[in-house]
Design an enzyme around this catalytic site. Structure first.
Site, mmCIF file in Angstrom:
data_model
loop_
_atom_site.group_PDB
_atom_site.id
_atom_site.type_symbol
_atom_site.label_atom_id
_atom_site.label_comp_id
_atom_site.label_asym_id
_atom_site.label_seq_id
_atom_site.Cartn_x
_atom_site.Cartn_y
_atom_site.Cartn_z
ATOM 1 N N TRP A 1 45.272 45.668 31.655
ATOM 2 C CA TRP A 1 44.746 47.021 31.843
ATOM 3 C C TRP A 1 43.223 47.071 31.824
ATOM 4 O O TRP A 1 42.632 48.024 32.324
ATOM 5 C CB TRP A 1 45.278 47.951 30.750
ATOM 6 N N ASN A 2 42.555 46.074 31.245
ATOM 7 C CA ASN A 2 41.118 46.226 31.009
ATOM 8 C C ASN A 2 40.266 46.047 32.261
ATOM 9 O O ASN A 2 39.176 46.600 32.359
ATOM 10 C CB ASN A 2 40.641 45.307 29.880
ATOM 11 N N LYS B 1 52.598 42.818 39.118
ATOM 12 C CA LYS B 1 53.024 43.836 38.163
ATOM 13 C C LYS B 1 51.770 44.241 37.398
ATOM 14 O O LYS B 1 51.320 43.542 36.492
ATOM 15 C CB LYS B 1 54.079 43.261 37.212
ATOM 16 N N ALA C 1 49.387 46.480 34.754
ATOM 17 C CA ALA C 1 49.646 47.014 33.421
ATOM 18 C C ALA C 1 50.148 48.445 33.507
ATOM 19 O O ALA C 1 49.679 49.241 34.339
ATOM 20 C CB ALA C 1 48.376 46.954 32.582
ATOM 21 N N SER D 1 47.541 38.179 26.754
ATOM 22 C CA SER D 1 47.498 37.559 25.442
ATOM 23 C C SER D 1 48.085 36.150 25.451
ATOM 24 O O SER D 1 48.959 35.831 26.262
ATOM 25 C CB SER D 1 48.267 38.414 24.429
ATOM 26 N N LEU E 1 44.091 33.505 29.180
ATOM 27 C CA LEU E 1 44.650 34.075 27.958
ATOM 28 C C LEU E 1 43.557 34.561 27.001
ATOM 29 O O LEU E 1 42.446 34.841 27.417
ATOM 30 C CB LEU E 1 45.573 33.039 27.305
ATOM 31 N N GLU F 1 40.882 38.140 17.536
ATOM 32 C CA GLU F 1 40.177 38.797 18.631
ATOM 33 C C GLU F 1 40.160 40.300 18.361
ATOM 34 O O GLU F 1 41.190 40.908 18.085
ATOM 35 C CB GLU F 1 40.886 38.494 19.946
#
Length: 463
Positions: free
Chosen positions: A133-134, A157, A159, A211, A233, A366
């Site tokens: 999403w970021n 696909k 977010a 992640s 990641l 993180e």
């Protein structure tokens, strides 16, 4: 289970749009369509693929303002950052439009006069991507552009928090003339997409940004059919300021890397490691500049720091700051919040923490938020030890004007991307990716198209 996602504005909690969730059978059909389309797309000559990619880039640039506004409303980042991301996204399409024409083979001298050996490259097949999403525009084009350039078909696909940006950019790909079955999107839950993509007989490559735990799961599941994988990641980036650094410049660059997208990027500086002789001065200068940053709705002019994407991210940030303060960290600026669970928005004011040490969560986890924790070092070896004391190895930064210090740090830091006096090293023409548990493979640069290609060699005898 609902058959729709509600896409909300994280700055206000308001619903922007409802997006239909694809049923599993629909996703399987799209995967089959992508597989069938591959047979035709792979035959399209490289110059034509290049032309279509460039036309796609042009379409995105023509609609830059619209896409940026969509992005800010669903993601929360300031509009000027969204405009910058659209430029960043098209830079990947532009780069791989050119690289499509540079997929070379070679002839190898044979060990006998009667043979000739020829090496060629061919696309791997249907590529399935899962994006975060970021960076809803750039993370998609960074995968789609090299895939299409190589002759692969592509399905993504996006977010659930930010699907609208990717949908609009893919619509523009179709308007540019790239066939609909060649580049597609699906909307579903991440775990469902992961299972369907890794179990599909049609998917030959998985590419994922997200992640580390999810990446490990995808790698494990893709092993059954030996799918190609590229994984970008998690990170826990150190930023080292040496004794001889230009502190004003280092502060400026620290703000650029730490507070971009409210600190919600995988390459944000997460640990500031400052030489003890300049730590006080650096801390003072940094706090003064951070205090000037404006928090607010990304659509409002002058906003520097937008909202945190959701409550889960917000709670993690608050917990890390609370843990650090309870264990002795000093708050120089920040540790302020504006959140409303009922309305669904979460803001964290940019925060600078001093006297952070190894006992604190923020030094090991993180953060993904606008918090800058500072610790100190005396010898370079100590700075390197602190920097490398993490399973992650995505990005690192250091500031020094001494070539010996810079060379030493470059040689000893275990990170795939390093900025020397540079808080923003990412570029379409450079290889982006991590070491250790930060991923597999590279995206961008000439290296970025390699994961989408198979190598084949032909040995011709009796000539």
């Amino acid at each position: 289970m609902s058959n729709q996602f509600s896409v909300t504005n994280p700055a206000t909690g308001e619903v922007i749009k409802k997006v239909k969730i694809d049923a599993e059978e629909e996703i399987k059909q799209k995967l089959e369509m992508g597989h069938k389309a591959f047979k035709e797309w792979a035959k399209v000559n490289a110059h034509e693929r290049s032309r279509l990619l460039q036309k796609w880039s042009d379409k995105v640039k023509e609609n830059k303002q619209e896409i940026a506004e969509i992005m800010t409303k669903e993601n929360g980042k300031p509009l000027h950052e969204s405009l910058g991301e659209v430029n960043y996204a098209t830079s990947y399409i532009d780069w791989y439009a050119e690289e499509a024409k540079r997929i070379y083979g070679r002839t190898i001298p044979a060990n006998t006069e009667s043979k000739r050996i020829i090496v060629s490259r061919q696309p791997v097949g249907l590529v399935a991507a899962i994006t975060p999403w970021n960076f809803p525009a750039a993370m998609m084009t960074r995968k789609a552009a090299p895939a299409l350039a190589a002759g692969c078909t592509f399905i993504v696909k996006p977010a659930a928090e930010t699907p609208l940006t990717a949908i609009r950019i893919i619509e523009l790909a179709h308007k540019a003339g790239i066939p609909e079955e060649t580049v597609q999107y699906v909307n579903t839950h991440g775990s469902i997409a992961g299972d369907l993509f890794t179990q599909s007989e049609y998917v030959r490559k998985i590419t994922f940004t997200g992640s580390t735990p999810v990446g490990k799961t995808l790698i494990q599941k893709s092993a059954d059919s030996i799918q190609h994988v590229t994984m970008e990641l998690g990170g826990h980036a150190p930023l080292i300021v040496a004794e001889d650094a230009d502190l004003d410049f280092a502060v400026q660059q620290t703000i650029a890397t730490k507070f971009r997208n409210a600190g919600q990027t995988c390459v944000c500086a997460n640990r500031l490691i400052i030489h003890e002789h300049v730590a006080e001065e650096f801390a003072k200068k940094l706090a003064e500049e951070v205090e000037k940053l404006k928090v607010g709705n990304g659509m409002d002019e002058g906003t520097d720091i937008g909202p945190i994407i959701n409550k889960k991210g917000y709670d993690k940030i608050v917990d890390q700051v609370k843990d650090a303060v309870e264990k002795g960290a000093e708050v120089l600026v920040g540790d302020q919040y504006h959140a409303d669970d009922n309305k669904g928005f979460y803001f964290v004011y940019p925060t600078v923490l001093k006297n952070v040490d190894d006992r604190m969560k923020i030094m090991h986890e993180e953060t993904f938020g606008p918090v800058a924790p500072m610790t100190t070092f005396r010898e370079l070896e100590e700075a390197v030890e602190i920097a490398n004391s993490t399973p992650y190895g995505l990005a690192a930064y250091f500031f020094t004007n001494d070539y010996r210090t810079g060379t030493y740090l470059h040689d000893h830091l275990d990170f795939g991307i390093i900025g020397w006096n540079d808080g923003g090293p990412s570029a379409a023409h450079a290889p982006f990716g991590g070491m250790k548990e930060s991923g597999l493979g590279r995206e961008g640069g000439i290296e970025g198209i390699e994961p989408y290609l198979e190598t084949k060699y032909l040995s011709i005898g009796n000539i």
